[in-house]
Design an enzyme around this catalytic site. Structure first.
Site, PDB file in Angstrom:
ATOM      1  N   ARG A 242       0.851  -1.178   0.000  1.00  0.00           N
ATOM      2  CA  ARG A 242       0.000   0.000   0.000  1.00  0.00           C
ATOM      3  C   ARG A 242       0.897   1.243   0.000  1.00  0.00           C
ATOM      4  NH1 ARG A 242      -3.391  -2.379  -1.862  1.00  0.00           N
ATOM      5  NH2 ARG A 242      -5.498  -2.813  -1.147  1.00  0.00           N
ATOM      6  N   GLU A 271      -3.342   7.587  -4.177  1.00  0.00           N
ATOM      7  CA  GLU A 271      -3.547   7.250  -5.596  1.00  0.00           C
ATOM      8  C   GLU A 271      -4.999   7.470  -5.996  1.00  0.00           C
ATOM      9  OE1 GLU A 271      -2.153   3.122  -5.164  1.00  0.00           O
ATOM     10  OE2 GLU A 271      -4.198   2.433  -5.547  1.00  0.00           O
ATOM     11  N   HIS A 289      -1.165   0.407 -10.044  1.00  0.00           N
ATOM     12  CA  HIS A 289      -1.833  -0.571  -9.173  1.00  0.00           C
ATOM     13  C   HIS A 289      -2.336  -1.780  -9.979  1.00  0.00           C
ATOM     14  CE1 HIS A 289      -4.057  -0.970  -5.085  1.00  0.00           C
ATOM     15  NE2 HIS A 289      -3.781  -2.159  -5.599  1.00  0.00           N
TER      16      HIS A 289
HETATM   17  C1  8YV Z   1      -6.875  -5.026  -5.748  1.00  0.00           C
HETATM   18  C2  8YV Z   1      -5.021  -4.975  -4.028  1.00  0.00           C
HETATM   19  O1  8YV Z   1      -7.030  -4.997  -7.116  1.00  0.00           O
HETATM   20  O2  8YV Z   1      -6.300  -6.765  -3.223  1.00  0.00           O
HETATM   21  C3  8YV Z   1      -5.629  -5.805  -2.963  1.00  0.00           C
HETATM   22  O3  8YV Z   1      -5.373  -5.485  -1.792  1.00  0.00           O
HETATM   23  O4  8YV Z   1      -4.193  -4.186  -3.787  1.00  0.00           O
HETATM   24  C4  8YV Z   1      -5.413  -5.078  -5.462  1.00  0.00           C
HETATM   25  O5  8YV Z   1      -4.810  -6.207  -5.969  1.00  0.00           O
HETATM   26  C5  8YV Z   1      -7.582  -3.867  -5.147  1.00  0.00           C
HETATM   27  O6  8YV Z   1      -7.288  -3.679  -3.826  1.00  0.00           O
HETATM   28  C6  8YV Z   1      -9.056  -4.037  -5.323  1.00  0.00           C
HETATM   29  O7  8YV Z   1      -9.815  -3.442  -4.296  1.00  0.00           O
END
Ligand code: 8YV
Length: 323
Positions: A242, A271, A289
């Site tokens: 993150r 972001e 992302h």
């Molecule tokens: C997702 C991600 O696409 O799953 C996660 O925590 O960072 C990503 O792979 C995104 O969060 C979808 O809400």
């Protein structure tokens, strides 16, 4: 009995949307625009379940209502630091996530970033597309060898372990791990990994450092100037976790003054806005992302939400309850 009312906050893979429409009274977000906090508050008073993603900032403001109709936020994604846990508990809303199904693809992307930044793939592609490539020469775009180097992994959950597997068995890398709790020795042994106690112990030992811890308040700015200073001057930092885990201002300074070799980021604080400090750094690879962005994984994430909802509305405990 009336079907539960369900709101999906973004477009999802069509196969998953179709299944949701089959089973529930569903409203889809056909425009694929993120909800505003006031739209989100309104949704919580209408729908039995809301299915959010990382682009929904579900903070205390977005949940500032006296009473919710919504009983479950079935999040699409494993990370849920965009959801305020205390506010969800106050409204008696359960939260589920989608672990496991995205670990391999996110690990693949961490390897992509590692290779891109070390081998200057971004620089090379930009040069070629800009029509500036003058031809092969022994001194052109010289990068750093990845195979056989030491990789530090901060956070050794499912994704961290998948990265270790790829790096150790595919690239012969030595693995050093830092994690909040003691990792089972059998799991460490699978990749010949060594666990160290602190991030301070790990950083000076590594040629690459990859972040796989959760985001949220506890890990905000875990990587700051003091810790960046502990990295080797030619080491690379990779982040598919993150954005808030890194103090981006401190990282930009480290990149600007070449106190580390480079960085590669798939996630950003705030972001999709990218700090201008970062945009000015050329020893930095940035992706929008993409960690879980494969057809197989995005469908599997959706079907995992469907499973969590079926358990919830069937009176069973969803396997992926996190709050
Ligand atoms: C997702 C991600 O696409 O799953 C996660 O925590 O960072 C990503 O792979 C995104 O969060 C979808 O809400």
């Amino acid at each position: 009995m009336a079907k539960p009312r369900v709101l999906v906050t973004r477009r999802w893979p069509v196969a998953v949307e179709a299944q949701l429409q089959d089973q529930y009274d569903v409203v889809l977000n056909t425009h694929d625009k993120p909800l505003t906090p006031s739209e989100f508050r309104a949704a919580l008073t209408v729908y039995d379940a809301v299915l959010p993603t990382v682009t929904d900032l579900i903070n205390a403001d977005a949940m500032d209502i006296p009473k919710a109709q919504t009983k479950i936020l079935a999040n699409y994604g494993v990370g849920y630091s965009h959801i305020d846990a205390a506010a969800a508990k106050d409204l008696n809303i359960m939260v589920t996530n989608t672990p496991d199904v995205l670990s391999e693809c996110t690990a693949d992307l961490a390897m992509t970033l590692m290779l891109m930044v070390a081998r200057r793939a971004g620089d090379g592609e930009r040069e070629l597309r800009d029509g500036k490539w003058t031809g092969w020469r022994p001194t052109h775009l010289i990068g750093t060898k990845v195979s056989g180097k030491t990789l530090g992994i901060i956070g050794y959950g499912r994704i961290g372990q998948e990265v270790a597997r790829r790096a150790h068995h595919g690239f012969g890398m030595k693995i050093i791990v830092q994690s909040r709790s003691a990792v089972n020795p059998d799991i460490l042994a699978q990749c010949g990994a060594t666990q160290v106690d602190t991030i301070e112990d790990l950083l000076p030992l590594c040629d690459f450092v990859s972040l796989h811890c959760p985001g949220g308040a506890d890990n905000r700015h875990l990587i700051n100037a003091a810790r960046l200073n502990l990295m080797k001057p030619d080491a690379f930092l990779i982040n598919t976790a993150r954005g808030e885990v890194i103090n981006e201002h401190d990282l930009a300074r480290a990149l600007w003054f070449d106190t580390i070799g480079g960085a590669a980021l798939d996630v950003f604080d705030g972001e999709p806005n990218i700090s201008p400090d970062l945009l000015g750094c050329d020893n930095l690879v940035m992706l929008p992302h993409l960690g879980s962005a494969t057809r197989t994984t995005r469908e599997a994430m959706g079907f995992r939400v469907v499973e969590n909802l079926a358990d919830f509305f069937g009176g069973r405990a969803p396997r992926d309850r996190v709050i």
